[in-house]
Write an enzyme that holds these catalytic residues in place. Structure first.
Site, PDB file in Angstrom:
ATOM      1  N   TYR A  47      -3.812  -8.168   3.435  1.00 24.06           N
ATOM      2  CA  TYR A  47      -3.233  -7.654   4.426  1.00 24.06           C
ATOM      3  C   TYR A  47      -4.487  -7.062   5.662  1.00 24.06           C
ATOM      4  CZ  TYR A  47      -0.631  -4.896   7.935  1.00 24.06           C
ATOM      5  OH  TYR A  47       0.050  -4.437   8.926  1.00 24.06           O
ATOM      6  N   LYS A 104      -5.771  -9.293   8.683  1.00 22.42           N
ATOM      7  CA  LYS A 104      -5.819  -9.264  10.061  1.00 22.42           C
ATOM      8  C   LYS A 104      -7.060  -9.278  10.676  1.00 22.42           C
ATOM      9  CE  LYS A 104      -1.265  -7.746  10.637  1.00 22.42           C
ATOM     10  NZ  LYS A 104      -0.413  -8.416  11.642  1.00 22.42           N
ATOM     11  N   GLN A 110      -4.691  13.105   1.820  1.00 19.73           N
ATOM     12  CA  GLN A 110      -4.798  11.900   2.767  1.00 19.73           C
ATOM     13  C   GLN A 110      -3.875  12.072   4.074  1.00 19.73           C
ATOM     14  OE1 GLN A 110      -2.751  12.109   0.235  1.00 19.73           O
ATOM     15  NE2 GLN A 110      -1.861  10.223  -0.123  1.00 19.73           N
ATOM     16  N   THR A 111      -4.788  11.659   5.223  1.00 19.53           N
ATOM     17  CA  THR A 111      -3.913  11.869   6.487  1.00 19.53           C
ATOM     18  C   THR A 111      -3.610  10.348   7.066  1.00 19.53           C
ATOM     19  OG1 THR A 111      -5.837  11.708   7.822  1.00 19.53           O
ATOM     20  CG2 THR A 111      -5.315  13.930   6.980  1.00 19.53           C
ATOM     21  N   ARG A 112      -2.330  10.753   7.964  1.00 17.14           N
ATOM     22  CA  ARG A 112      -2.048   9.422   8.790  1.00 17.14           C
ATOM     23  C   ARG A 112      -1.720  10.120  10.205  1.00 17.14           C
ATOM     24  NH1 ARG A 112      -3.524   7.284   4.946  1.00 17.14           N
ATOM     25  NH2 ARG A 112      -3.030   5.360   3.889  1.00 17.14           N
ATOM     26  N   PRO A 168      -6.245   4.380   2.270  1.00 15.95           N
ATOM     27  CA  PRO A 168      -7.126   5.169   2.905  1.00 15.95           C
ATOM     28  C   PRO A 168      -6.944   6.850   3.005  1.00 15.95           C
ATOM     29  CG  PRO A 168      -6.219   3.250   4.024  1.00 15.95           C
ATOM     30  CD  PRO A 168      -5.573   3.327   2.701  1.00 15.95           C
TER      31      PRO A 168
HETATM   32  N1  LIG Z   1       4.742  -0.566  11.644  1.00 18.98           N
HETATM   33  C1  LIG Z   1       3.250  -0.231  11.532  1.00 18.98           C
HETATM   34  O1  LIG Z   1       3.293   0.952  11.263  1.00 18.98           O
HETATM   35  C2  LIG Z   1       2.354  -1.236  11.918  1.00 18.98           C
HETATM   36  C3  LIG Z   1       1.138  -0.659  11.883  1.00 18.98           C
HETATM   37  C4  LIG Z   1       0.159  -1.659  12.115  1.00 18.98           C
HETATM   38  C5  LIG Z   1       0.381  -2.953  12.327  1.00 18.98           C
HETATM   39  N2  LIG Z   1       1.404  -3.365  12.427  1.00 18.98           N
HETATM   40  C6  LIG Z   1       1.935  -5.181  12.716  1.00 18.98           C
HETATM   41  O2  LIG Z   1       3.055  -4.966  13.535  1.00 18.98           O
HETATM   42  C7  LIG Z   1       3.986  -6.153  13.342  1.00 18.98           C
HETATM   43  C8  LIG Z   1       5.345  -5.660  12.995  1.00 18.98           C
HETATM   44  O3  LIG Z   1       5.389  -4.808  11.943  1.00 18.98           O
HETATM   45  P1  LIG Z   1       6.936  -3.998  11.753  1.00 18.98           P
HETATM   46  O4  LIG Z   1       6.614  -2.575  11.250  1.00 18.98           O
HETATM   47  O5  LIG Z   1       7.760  -4.304  12.619  1.00 18.98           O
HETATM   48  O6  LIG Z   1       7.162  -4.731  10.264  1.00 18.98           O
HETATM   49  P2  LIG Z   1       8.455  -5.469   9.776  1.00 18.98           P
HETATM   50  O7  LIG Z   1       8.202  -5.847   8.526  1.00 18.98           O
HETATM   51  O8  LIG Z   1       9.729  -4.630  10.156  1.00 18.98           O
HETATM   52  O9  LIG Z   1       8.381  -6.957  10.761  1.00 18.98           O
HETATM   53  C9  LIG Z   1       7.784  -7.938  10.583  1.00 18.98           C
HETATM   54  C10 LIG Z   1       8.632  -9.088  10.811  1.00 18.98           C
HETATM   55  O10 LIG Z   1       7.699 -10.413  10.618  1.00 18.98           O
HETATM   56  C11 LIG Z   1       8.841 -11.455   9.761  1.00 18.98           C
HETATM   57  N3  LIG Z   1       7.918 -12.127   9.256  1.00 18.98           N
HETATM   58  C12 LIG Z   1       7.111 -11.978   7.987  1.00 18.98           C
HETATM   59  N4  LIG Z   1       6.313 -13.087   7.690  1.00 18.98           N
HETATM   60  C13 LIG Z   1       6.911 -13.970   8.396  1.00 18.98           C
HETATM   61  C14 LIG Z   1       6.661 -15.379   8.354  1.00 18.98           C
HETATM   62  N5  LIG Z   1       5.818 -15.996   7.616  1.00 18.98           N
HETATM   63  N6  LIG Z   1       7.028 -16.165   9.377  1.00 18.98           N
HETATM   64  C15 LIG Z   1       8.139 -15.619  10.452  1.00 18.98           C
HETATM   65  N7  LIG Z   1       8.279 -14.363  10.350  1.00 18.98           N
HETATM   66  C16 LIG Z   1       7.851 -13.679   9.259  1.00 18.98           C
HETATM   67  C17 LIG Z   1       9.553 -10.323   8.949  1.00 18.98           C
HETATM   68  O11 LIG Z   1      10.725 -10.969   8.521  1.00 18.98           O
HETATM   69  C18 LIG Z   1       9.953  -9.248   9.811  1.00 18.98           C
HETATM   70  O12 LIG Z   1      11.077  -9.599  10.665  1.00 18.98           O
HETATM   71  C19 LIG Z   1       3.163  -6.515  12.044  1.00 18.98           C
HETATM   72  O13 LIG Z   1       2.263  -7.725  12.249  1.00 18.98           O
HETATM   73  C20 LIG Z   1       2.287  -5.644  11.444  1.00 18.98           C
HETATM   74  O14 LIG Z   1       1.256  -5.989  10.702  1.00 18.98           O
HETATM   75  C21 LIG Z   1       2.758  -2.517  12.134  1.00 18.98           C
HETATM   76  O1  LIG Z   2      -0.730   1.661  10.402  1.00 23.18           O
HETATM   77  C1  LIG Z   2      -1.255   0.934   9.895  1.00 23.18           C
HETATM   78  O2  LIG Z   2      -2.264   0.191  10.417  1.00 23.18           O
HETATM   79  C2  LIG Z   2      -0.722   0.405   8.577  1.00 23.18           C
HETATM   80  O3  LIG Z   2      -0.266   1.367   7.689  1.00 23.18           O
HETATM   81  C3  LIG Z   2       0.467   1.300   6.969  1.00 23.18           C
HETATM   82  O4  LIG Z   2      -0.013   1.459   5.621  1.00 23.18           O
HETATM   83  P1  LIG Z   2      -0.117   2.854   5.052  1.00 23.18           P
HETATM   84  O5  LIG Z   2      -0.909   3.957   5.921  1.00 23.18           O
HETATM   85  O6  LIG Z   2      -0.816   2.685   3.862  1.00 23.18           O
HETATM   86  O7  LIG Z   2       1.659   3.215   5.172  1.00 23.18           O
HETATM   87  P2  LIG Z   2       2.445   3.960   3.994  1.00 23.18           P
HETATM   88  O8  LIG Z   2       2.791   3.185   2.969  1.00 23.18           O
HETATM   89  O9  LIG Z   2       3.552   4.611   4.761  1.00 23.18           O
HETATM   90  O10 LIG Z   2       1.432   5.046   3.453  1.00 23.18           O
HETATM   91  C4  LIG Z   2       1.226   6.162   4.119  1.00 23.18           C
HETATM   92  C5  LIG Z   2       0.605   7.506   3.420  1.00 23.18           C
HETATM   93  O11 LIG Z   2       1.645   7.920   2.755  1.00 23.18           O
HETATM   94  C6  LIG Z   2       1.408   7.961   1.164  1.00 23.18           C
HETATM   95  N1  LIG Z   2       2.808   7.971   0.559  1.00 23.18           N
HETATM   96  C7  LIG Z   2       3.589   6.721   0.686  1.00 23.18           C
HETATM   97  C8  LIG Z   2       4.895   6.477   0.202  1.00 23.18           C
HETATM   98  C9  LIG Z   2       5.539   7.697  -0.219  1.00 23.18           C
HETATM   99  O12 LIG Z   2       6.714   7.812  -0.984  1.00 23.18           O
HETATM  100  N2  LIG Z   2       4.522   8.868  -0.364  1.00 23.18           N
HETATM  101  C10 LIG Z   2       3.430   8.882   0.091  1.00 23.18           C
HETATM  102  O13 LIG Z   2       2.718  10.060  -0.170  1.00 23.18           O
HETATM  103  C11 LIG Z   2       0.446   6.866   0.881  1.00 23.18           C
HETATM  104  O14 LIG Z   2       0.044   7.165  -0.211  1.00 23.18           O
HETATM  105  C12 LIG Z   2      -0.244   6.963   2.001  1.00 23.18           C
HETATM  106  O15 LIG Z   2      -1.562   7.907   1.834  1.00 23.18           O
HETATM  107  C13 LIG Z   2       1.439   0.433   7.079  1.00 23.18           C
HETATM  108  O16 LIG Z   2       2.347  -0.096   5.951  1.00 23.18           O
HETATM  109  C14 LIG Z   2       0.998  -0.920   7.727  1.00 23.18           C
HETATM  110  O17 LIG Z   2       2.029  -1.781   8.300  1.00 23.18           O
HETATM  111  C15 LIG Z   2       0.121  -0.749   8.883  1.00 23.18           C
HETATM  112  O18 LIG Z   2      -0.418  -1.967   9.246  1.00 23.18           O
END
Ligand SMILES: NC(=O)c1ccc[n+]([C@@H]2O[C@H](COP(=O)([O-])OP(=O)(O)OC[C@H]3O[C@@H](n4cnc5c(N)ncnc54)[C@H](O)[C@@H]3O)[C@@H](O)[C@H]2O)c1
Ligand SMILES: O=C(O)[C@H]1O[C@H](OP(=O)(O)OP(=O)(O)OC[C@H]2O[C@@H](n3ccc(=O)[nH]c3=O)[C@H](O)[C@@H]2O)[C@H](O)[C@@H](O)[C@@H]1O
Length: 346
Positions: free
Chosen positions: A176, A180, A240-242, A303
């Protein structure tokens, strides 16, 4: 010759960009902007589609393979004359006439992107290559939804766009985050070599209605657990923070970036930073004061800290988030309760 400034460097393109479709300037055609949203059946994508469809001049085409997305997220638009939905995998080439491409297709939750890592990296690399090929052929502007994960386990805090990151190239998250990073590289190479108009958003953790209930991401997990009276699972160490951005703010930022003059990369996220323990306590207080909070094992390479520096988004796009975590969580709770069919206790 087109010139762009990003990260303090000049990116001089070698060729002028391809001509955009004449529709972009057409006054009387029923739609003067045809917009492709890849991954539009997903969480962020479907909210973006809602916003784009509000403009009567837009025609929206969604392509999605439904891996993590669902038609249900788009049900209000199916059958609408300005809307089209195509089941398609972006790892295969696509030929459609469009003016703009929002390229979101990619599984985003760690449990889904780790499920088939080879497919995830193919989606990021071949999928982005295919969408750039399409942008080149039809002269479309293309926006990539990159991620704060390009910063890896960041050693700079908060993260600015000029930070190159601290990423494990062979870890379980690499499909991932490295995927990216390659996607960003491809975007800039097509921009410099072929004059394609690109936009790169680095999205930080986004939450809101329509997230998959069993998505595995932390906000959806905690809300679903609180509603179901199950313990909130804080992964160790819990410190850990987000930084969590509500989806309406995210969509606003993405559209501003697409419509503006700057290639990016631009961080789009909410700088409010919380430890996972603080998040669990907030969910407990707002949704279910009786619920237990437990600690569980974490996964590799998680992270330790993440917070966007959004100076660039403020200055270049005039954007900053409006919805605070305490306002966004109840909106998501309403949506989860409806879907889980569990009403509030009192
Ligand atoms: N939600 C977040 O916190 C977050 C953070 C950072 C980046 N992003 C990026 O934003 C975008 C959308 O994220 P999201 O949270 O809505 O996720 P999501 O999983 O809800 O949406 C992703 C969509 O892409 C489709 N998809 C996956 N692989 C595909 C493929 N090979 N061909 C066609 N469609 C495909 C899935 O079916 C889904 O509808 C992603 O690119 C993700 O990396 C999201
Ligand atoms: O924002 C981003 O750039 C990325 O962040 C996320 O990755 P992550 O931050 O690891 O997301 P989570 O799986 O929601 O985890 C966040 C934190 O929560 C913690 N966590 C997760 C799930 C849970 O049940 N409990 C818990 O404490 C994880 O350890 C982690 O530290 C998303 O999964 C990605 O889509 C995105 O690209």
């Amino acid at each position: 010759m087109a010139k762009e400034v990003s990260n303090g460097e000049n990116h001089v393109t070698t060729k002028p960009p391809p001509e955009p479709s004449p529709l972009r300037n057409a006054k009387f055609f029923q739609a003067n902007m045809r917009i492709l949203v890849t991954g539009g059946a997903g969480f962020i994508g479907s909210h973006l589609v809602d916003r784009l469809m509000q403009n009567e001049k837009n025609e929206v085409i969604v392509v999605d393979n439904y891996f993590t997305g669902s038609k249900d997220n788009l049900k209000q638009w199916i059958g609408h004359p300005r809307f089209e939905l195509i089941r398609h995998d972006v790892t295969e080439p696509l030929l459609v006439e469009v003016d703009q491409i929002y390229h979101l297709a990619c599984p985003a939750s760690p449990i889904f992107y780790k499920y088939n890592p080879v497919k995830t990296i193919k989606t990021n690399v071949i999928g982005t290559l295919n969408m750039l090929g399409l942008a080149k052929r039809v002269g479309a502007r293309i926006l990539l939804t990159s991620t704060s994960e390009v910063y890896g386990d960041p050693l700079v805090h908060p993260q600015t766009e000029s930070y190159w990151g601290n990423v494990n190239p062979i870890g379980v998250r690499s499909c991932y985050d490295e995927g990216k990073r390659v996607a960003e590289t491809l975007m800039f190479d097509y921009h410099r070599q072929h004059g394609i108009e690109i936009r790169i958003a680095r999205i930080f953790n986004t939450y809101g209605p329509r997230m998959n209930i069993d998505d595995g991401r932390v906000v959806s997990n905690f809300i679903a657990q609180a509603i179901r009276d199950e313990p909130l699972t804080v992964q160790l160490p819990g410190t850990q923070t987000r930084s969590f951005c509500y989806v309406s703010d995210m969509v606003d930022g993405l559209i501003r970036l697409m419509e503006g003059e700057h290639t990016g990369p631009v961080n789009i996220g909410n700088p409010g930073e919380f430890t996972m323990i603080e998040l669990a306590e907030t969910v407990k207080e707002l949704i279910n004061p009786e619920v237990e909070i437990i600690t569980v094992e974490n996964t590799p390479d998680d992270p330790r800290q993440r917070k966007p520096d959004i100076t660039k988004a403020k200055e270049l796009l005039g954007w900053e988030p409006k919805v605070k975590l305490r306002e966004g969580l109840p909106l998501m709770e309403d949506d989860f309760r409806k879907r889980l069919e569990i009403s509030r206790k009192n």
